[in-house]
Design a protein around this motif. Structure first.
Motif, PDB file in Angstrom:
ATOM      1  N   UNK A   1       0.805  -1.216   0.000  1.00  0.00           N
ATOM      2  CA  UNK A   1       0.000   0.000   0.000  1.00  0.00           C
ATOM      3  C   UNK A   1       0.833   1.258   0.000  1.00  0.00           C
ATOM      4  N   UNK A   2       1.868   1.318   0.851  1.00  0.00           N
ATOM      5  CA  UNK A   2       2.743   2.486   0.917  1.00  0.00           C
ATOM      6  C   UNK A   2       4.181   2.041   0.728  1.00  0.00           C
ATOM      7  N   UNK A   3       4.850   2.658  -0.231  1.00  0.00           N
ATOM      8  CA  UNK A   3       6.267   2.424  -0.486  1.00  0.00           C
ATOM      9  C   UNK A   3       7.027   3.688  -0.136  1.00  0.00           C
ATOM     10  N   UNK A   4       8.097   3.542   0.615  1.00  0.00           N
ATOM     11  CA  UNK A   4       8.982   4.656   0.928  1.00  0.00           C
ATOM     12  C   UNK A   4      10.338   4.381   0.290  1.00  0.00           C
ATOM     13  N   UNK A   5      10.821   5.334  -0.495  1.00  0.00           N
ATOM     14  CA  UNK A   5      12.159   5.261  -1.088  1.00  0.00           C
ATOM     15  C   UNK A   5      13.064   6.151  -0.250  1.00  0.00           C
ATOM     16  N   UNK A   6      13.866   5.525   0.605  1.00  0.00           N
ATOM     17  CA  UNK A   6      14.705   6.255   1.566  1.00  0.00           C
ATOM     18  C   UNK A   6      16.033   6.620   0.919  1.00  0.00           C
ATOM     19  N   UNK A   7      16.243   7.904   0.693  1.00  0.00           N
ATOM     20  CA  UNK A   7      17.416   8.358  -0.037  1.00  0.00           C
ATOM     21  C   UNK A   7      17.151   8.290  -1.528  1.00  0.00           C
TER      22      UNK A   7
ATOM     23  N   UNK B   1       4.310  -1.213  -8.768  1.00  0.00           N
ATOM     24  CA  UNK B   1       3.223  -1.402  -7.801  1.00  0.00           C
ATOM     25  C   UNK B   1       2.129  -0.379  -8.110  1.00  0.00           C
ATOM     26  N   UNK B   2       1.296  -0.626  -9.113  1.00  0.00           N
ATOM     27  CA  UNK B   2       0.363   0.398  -9.609  1.00  0.00           C
ATOM     28  C   UNK B   2      -0.717   0.796  -8.615  1.00  0.00           C
ATOM     29  N   UNK B   3      -0.927   0.018  -7.562  1.00  0.00           N
ATOM     30  CA  UNK B   3      -1.933   0.385  -6.560  1.00  0.00           C
ATOM     31  C   UNK B   3      -1.317   1.087  -5.361  1.00  0.00           C
ATOM     32  N   UNK B   4       0.003   1.240  -5.342  1.00  0.00           N
ATOM     33  CA  UNK B   4       0.686   1.768  -4.162  1.00  0.00           C
ATOM     34  C   UNK B   4       0.845   3.274  -4.223  1.00  0.00           C
ATOM     35  N   UNK B   5       0.903   3.872  -3.065  1.00  0.00           N
ATOM     36  CA  UNK B   5       1.335   5.252  -2.922  1.00  0.00           C
ATOM     37  C   UNK B   5       2.831   5.226  -2.653  1.00  0.00           C
ATOM     38  N   UNK B   6       3.571   6.140  -3.268  1.00  0.00           N
ATOM     39  CA  UNK B   6       5.025   6.173  -3.134  1.00  0.00           C
ATOM     40  C   UNK B   6       5.439   7.505  -2.512  1.00  0.00           C
ATOM     41  N   UNK B   7       6.315   7.415  -1.511  1.00  0.00           N
ATOM     42  CA  UNK B   7       6.879   8.608  -0.880  1.00  0.00           C
ATOM     43  C   UNK B   7       8.391   8.568  -1.071  1.00  0.00           C
ATOM     44  N   UNK B   8       8.921   9.588  -1.715  1.00  0.00           N
ATOM     45  CA  UNK B   8      10.363   9.724  -1.902  1.00  0.00           C
ATOM     46  C   UNK B   8      10.911  10.586  -0.761  1.00  0.00           C
TER      47      UNK B   8
ATOM     48  N   UNK C   1       4.683  -0.268   3.973  1.00  0.00           N
ATOM     49  CA  UNK C   1       4.608  -1.697   3.673  1.00  0.00           C
ATOM     50  C   UNK C   1       5.894  -2.176   3.013  1.00  0.00           C
ATOM     51  N   UNK C   2       6.535  -1.292   2.259  1.00  0.00           N
ATOM     52  CA  UNK C   2       7.813  -1.590   1.626  1.00  0.00           C
ATOM     53  C   UNK C   2       8.697  -0.363   1.743  1.00  0.00           C
ATOM     54  N   UNK C   3       9.869  -0.554   2.300  1.00  0.00           N
ATOM     55  CA  UNK C   3      10.847   0.532   2.403  1.00  0.00           C
ATOM     56  C   UNK C   3      12.061   0.136   1.573  1.00  0.00           C
ATOM     57  N   UNK C   4      12.374   0.937   0.570  1.00  0.00           N
ATOM     58  CA  UNK C   4      13.488   0.686  -0.333  1.00  0.00           C
ATOM     59  C   UNK C   4      14.604   1.673  -0.004  1.00  0.00           C
TER      60      UNK C   4
ATOM     61  N   UNK D   1      15.829   2.796  12.764  1.00  0.00           N
ATOM     62  CA  UNK D   1      14.799   3.760  12.396  1.00  0.00           C
ATOM     63  C   UNK D   1      13.966   3.282  11.229  1.00  0.00           C
ATOM     64  N   UNK D   2      14.604   2.644  10.252  1.00  0.00           N
ATOM     65  CA  UNK D   2      13.851   2.060   9.146  1.00  0.00           C
ATOM     66  C   UNK D   2      12.866   1.023   9.668  1.00  0.00           C
TER      67      UNK D   2
END
Length: 311
Positions: A69-75, A89-96, A139-142, A159-160
């Motif tokens: 549902x939520x992907x975070x791209x850390x850095x 992930x076409x249904x996900x929200x992404x936060x950079x 849900x996924x942290x990259x 922290x991650x």
């Protein structure tokens, strides 16, 4: 050979213009600390060229987490990989998440151009201090080659872990193999140039790490560090970038950029003969240089370590 020298020179000229417009060299004047705002052309050029690797990695992660549902791209840098994750992930929200606002501006602009802006947002935060104002657990942290720029990597991983939802996945891209662009014996200078560059680069990397605020020396056993952060290591996989000769204009221009960066940042540590060889390789008028050589290739590998937060 089927490359267009005029196109290569045009790509390089555009890169130089972008560097001059956006600022100075990749590293600060001490050649240790990096100013990522000044690295936009290189960051985008590399991420776009390596996009098949990241696409393959994202597809692998999707097999494990199809309902993200939520992907975070850390850095996140300029958001190239963030947008690839949004596509995977076409249904996900992404936060950079990044500490440099100019890079986040590039990420937002890219998301808009690619049609994913309606489910894409950015947060400015220094990873050493956490992930800032991300609204709810991921849900996924990259985290792709961003952790090693944090002094206390163990604390950052903890922290991650806190930022993950129960059952959430951390995908950490660290390690792999250094890139190779040329054969061992190129007919110029001593054979083994890139192996010697690797030694100087490793020394540079150690100095960079030691100079970070709050630096803590860690054995780079990433599964063990993930476990120490309270996560359960579930998988490790290495992804290959294999672009054989003859290279495309874009790939050849990247090799020129990458070798130029190495020459600029490591030059003081290189043997004078190796420095002279690099100068020949980067001379656009030298027929033995990478602008003209038919044997230039690009081969490297990036390793992704996956861990899950217990439910």
């Amino acid at each position: 050979m089927a490359h267009d020298h005029e196109n290569i020179q045009r790509h390089e000229h555009e890169n130089i213009q972008r560097y001059e417009h956006e600022s100075a060299p990749r590293h600060a004047h001490d050649h240790i600390h990096m100013d990522f705002a000044d690295m936009v052309p290189l960051l985008e050029q590399e991420a776009e060229l390596f996009s098949p690797l990241y696409t393959e990695a994202a597809a692998w992660l999707r097999e494990q987490r199809s309902g993200t549902g939520l992907i975070v791209d850390a850095g996140s840098g300029p958001g190239v990989i963030s947008c690839l994750l949004a596509d995977a992930f076409p249904a996900a929200r992404v936060v950079a998440v990044d500490g440099v606002e100019s890079l986040l501006e590039r990420a937002r602009a890219r998301a808009g151009r690619l049609g994913v802006g309606d489910r894409f947002s950015t947060v400015r935060a220094d990873l050493a201090d956490g992930l800032g104002d991300v609204e709810y657990p991921a849900d996924l942290l990259w985290a792709s080659r961003s952790l090693h720029h944090v002094g206390d990597q163990g604390a950052a991983l903890a922290g991650f872990a806190r930022a993950l939802a129960p059952g959430g996945t951390l995908a950490l891209l660290e390690g792999g193999l250094p890139p190779r662009y040329l054969p061992r014996d190129i007919g110029v200078g001593r054979p083994g140039l890139q192996s010697r560059i690797d030694v100087v680069h490793d020394e540079f990397f150690d100095r960079m790490r030691a100079g970070l605020p709050g630096a803590v020396a860690e054995t780079e056993d990433w599964p063990a560090l993930l476990t120490a952060a309270g996560l359960r290591h579930t998988a490790t996989r290495t992804f290959l970038v294999d672009l054989p000769a003859p290279l495309s204009d874009e790939a050849r221009a990247f090799v020129v950029t990458a070798l130029t960066r190495l020459r600029d940042s490591l030059g003081e540590g290189l043997d004078p003969d190796d420095l002279a060889t690099l100068d020949r390789l980067l001379d656009p008028e030298d027929k033995a240089g990478v602008h003209h050589r038919p044997d230039v290739f690009l081969l490297t590998a990036h390793t992704v370590h996956v861990a899950v937060k217990p439910e």
